[in-house]
Design a protein around this motif. Structure first.
Motif, PDB file in Angstrom:
ATOM      1  N   SER A 131       0.837  -1.239   0.102  1.00  0.00           N
ATOM      2  CA  SER A 131       0.159  -0.083   0.011  1.00  0.00           C
ATOM      3  C   SER A 131       0.877   1.224  -0.215  1.00  0.00           C
ATOM      4  O   SER A 131       1.837   1.142   0.228  1.00  0.00           O
ATOM      5  N   GLU A 133       0.464   3.565   1.993  1.00  0.00           N
ATOM      6  CA  GLU A 133       0.880   4.078   3.497  1.00  0.00           C
ATOM      7  C   GLU A 133       2.240   3.125   3.900  1.00  0.00           C
ATOM      8  O   GLU A 133       2.859   3.913   4.674  1.00  0.00           O
ATOM      9  N   VAL A 134       2.089   1.851   3.618  1.00  0.00           N
ATOM     10  CA  VAL A 134       3.576   1.088   4.099  1.00  0.00           C
ATOM     11  C   VAL A 134       4.622   1.759   3.271  1.00  0.00           C
ATOM     12  O   VAL A 134       5.735   2.012   3.850  1.00  0.00           O
ATOM     13  N   LYS A 136       5.103   4.579   2.390  1.00  0.00           N
ATOM     14  CA  LYS A 136       5.387   6.161   2.745  1.00  0.00           C
ATOM     15  C   LYS A 136       6.284   5.980   3.997  1.00  0.00           C
ATOM     16  O   LYS A 136       7.220   6.591   4.227  1.00  0.00           O
ATOM     17  N   GLN A 137       5.836   5.067   4.765  1.00  0.00           N
ATOM     18  CA  GLN A 137       6.486   4.917   6.075  1.00  0.00           C
ATOM     19  C   GLN A 137       8.002   4.199   5.970  1.00  0.00           C
ATOM     20  O   GLN A 137       8.849   4.484   6.450  1.00  0.00           O
ATOM     21  N   TYR A 174       6.208  11.059  -3.351  1.00  0.00           N
ATOM     22  CA  TYR A 174       6.270  11.409  -1.837  1.00  0.00           C
ATOM     23  C   TYR A 174       7.912  11.658  -1.773  1.00  0.00           C
ATOM     24  O   TYR A 174       8.435  12.272  -0.802  1.00  0.00           O
ATOM     25  N   TRP A 382       7.977   0.687  11.100  1.00  0.00           N
ATOM     26  CA  TRP A 382       7.341   1.363  12.134  1.00  0.00           C
ATOM     27  C   TRP A 382       8.315   1.532  13.352  1.00  0.00           C
ATOM     28  O   TRP A 382       8.575   2.462  14.012  1.00  0.00           O
TER      29      TRP A 382
END
Length: 459
Positions: A131, A133-134, A136-137, A174, A382
């Motif tokens: 995803s 989100e993953v 991006k992290q 990003y 994370w």
């Protein structure tokens, strides 16, 4: 330590620890080979006996040769001492910064390549797409853990990353947004099998990707033998026109056409020449990595044939270069004047320390070849690297930590080789994959010979 060999009419002497390369005549070659173990008078006697009848080999000539060798030794260019060994074992204490990531944006693939180390893209697990989100992290993690490093590298990998193309584009955007505020510069790479390449992919990649790796194994019959789609059809006819267009559109930007050779095509130089004749001029061809019992696995009987192929390749590359039709081969790219710094020569690729792979779920592994092996899970994007003991082991993953590398003349060129190959061959990341070592040493001999020949061409 020195390494002597003869190739393509050259007598080459490599001084391992200084990096000096000497091209000498037959007499000097023989004298150097005896120099460390044989008294001077005995060397002279042996040479006079061996070259009896040659008017140009006199005792005076031999004494002068010995003096020249002694001067080179004094200057640190021949029989230089190893001053690096003690440095290597301080590496476990060093603080490491992450500089590169392999983002597994797709644990799925639209091809069903039989030899795929990633088990047709899913790495022996569930099929999945990363995803945004993953991803991006992951980029945030990279920036946060890169210290003062400005240049960061991200490879979009799979499986087939074009199956998650929208997320790739979002992550590039990003990443660019992070550059100026954090004083960073991203270097993006895309590795693709080509099936989904289209004009939009080419245009975006040529704008944003510093490098593109295009997977093709060579001749149609070779490529289609193992690189099939799920309907059992070969992919050569689909991808070749796309890759030709892609490579041409790259202009001066980097790309590699990367192939894999197996037991089925030990004559892999014919595949390389085929690719060059198709117009590709930046090439790589890797030996297959698979279980020994697989029908396409390389065998001990293949080894001398492969060695011969590397020599054929080097000589043909020189010939084509002289005709203005040259191409580069990844494993023959070597800088004898400067080359990697000693830190790089000792630390190697940096897997598990400076380089990490990220799964679609954000799990961290030392590199793409360890993905899916729970013993080598290092943490996640994370929480960061939580398995610090494993990271410390990878800090010591270098030529000086491997007993099998102790007497190898090529250890400062390979930095101890691939940790994953060592693990799969021996069960330890500090083991030695001897078959791969044999191939690497041969490639280095050929690469050095080519530099010698090229230097002669320029005179």
């Amino acid at each position: 330590m020195i390494h002597q060999y003869k190739l393509n009419g050259y007598n080459i002497v490599l001084d391992v620890f200084s990096g000096s390369v000497h091209v000498v005549d037959d007499v000097a070659y023989d004298v150097i080979g005896l120099y460390e173990t044989t008294p001077a008078d005995e060397i002279v006697a042996k040479m006079l006996e061996k070259y009896a009848g040659r008017e140009d080999v006199t005792e005076a000539d031999l004494r002068q040769c010995l003096e020249d060798i002694a001067e080179l030794e004094k200057a640190g260019k021949l029989f230089a001492k190893d001053i690096y060994g003690d440095m290597a074992f301080d590496f476990k204490k060093r603080v490491t910064e992450v500089k590169a990531m392999c983002l597994h944006v797709a644990h799925t693939c639209n091809l069903n390549c039989e030899y795929c180390f990633a088990s047709q893209g899913n790495y022996h697990g569930e099929r999945a797409l990363m995803s945004f989100e993953v991803g991006k992290q992951a980029l945030d993690f990279l920036v946060a853990n890169s210290g003062k490093r400005r240049n960061l590298e991200v490879d979009f990998f799979g499986g087939e990353p074009l199956m998650n193309w929208d997320v790739v584009k979002q992550l590039v955007a990003y990443g660019r947004s992070l550059e100026e505020p954090n004083n960073k510069k991203f270097r993006f790479t895309l590795t693709t099998n080509g099936v989904l390449v289209d004009d939009e992919v080419i245009e975006f990649a040529n704008k944003e990707m510093n490098n593109v790796v295009m997977s093709i194994d060579g001749r149609k019959e070779v490529h289609d033998w193992l690189r099939k789609n799920y309907a059992g059809q070969g992919s050569y006819d689909t991808i070749v026109p796309k890759f030709q267009k892609f490579a041409k559109a790259r202009g001066n930007k980097e790309y590699y056409v990367r192939g894999t050779f197996t037991h089925n095509n030990v004559d892999f130089t014919n595949d390389i020449f085929h690719l060059a004749d198709l117009g590709f001029d930046q090439l790589s061809m890797e030996p297959v990595v698979c279980a020994p019992g697989d029908p396409y696995a390389l065998t001990e009987e293949d080894l001398p044939k492969i060695m011969e192929q590397y020599e054929i390749l080097a000589k043909e590359m020189l010939r084509r270069e002289s005709e203005g039709k040259g191409f580069t081969f990844y494993h023959y790219m070597i800088d004898l004047n400067h080359g990697p710094c000693i830190y790089k020569r000792i630390s190697g690729c940096g897997s598990g320390t400076e380089y990490l792979a990220v799964t679609p779920w954000g799990e961290l592994f030392p590199c793409h070849q360890f993905v899916g092996d729970p013993k080598y899970s290092m943490g996640n994007v994370w929480d960061g690297v939580t398995n610090t003991a494993l990271r410390d082991e990878f800090k010591l993953c270098n030529a000086y930590a491997r007993p099998g590398c102790k007497d190898c003349w090529a250890k400062l060129y390979c930095s101890g080789g691939c940790a994953a190959n060592a693990y799969h061959a021996t069960g330890s990341i500090t083991g030695v994959y001897e078959y791969g070592c044999e191939l690497f040493r041969k490639r280095m001999e050929c690469a050095i010979m080519m530099k010698v020949a090229e230097a002669g061409m320029k005179k």
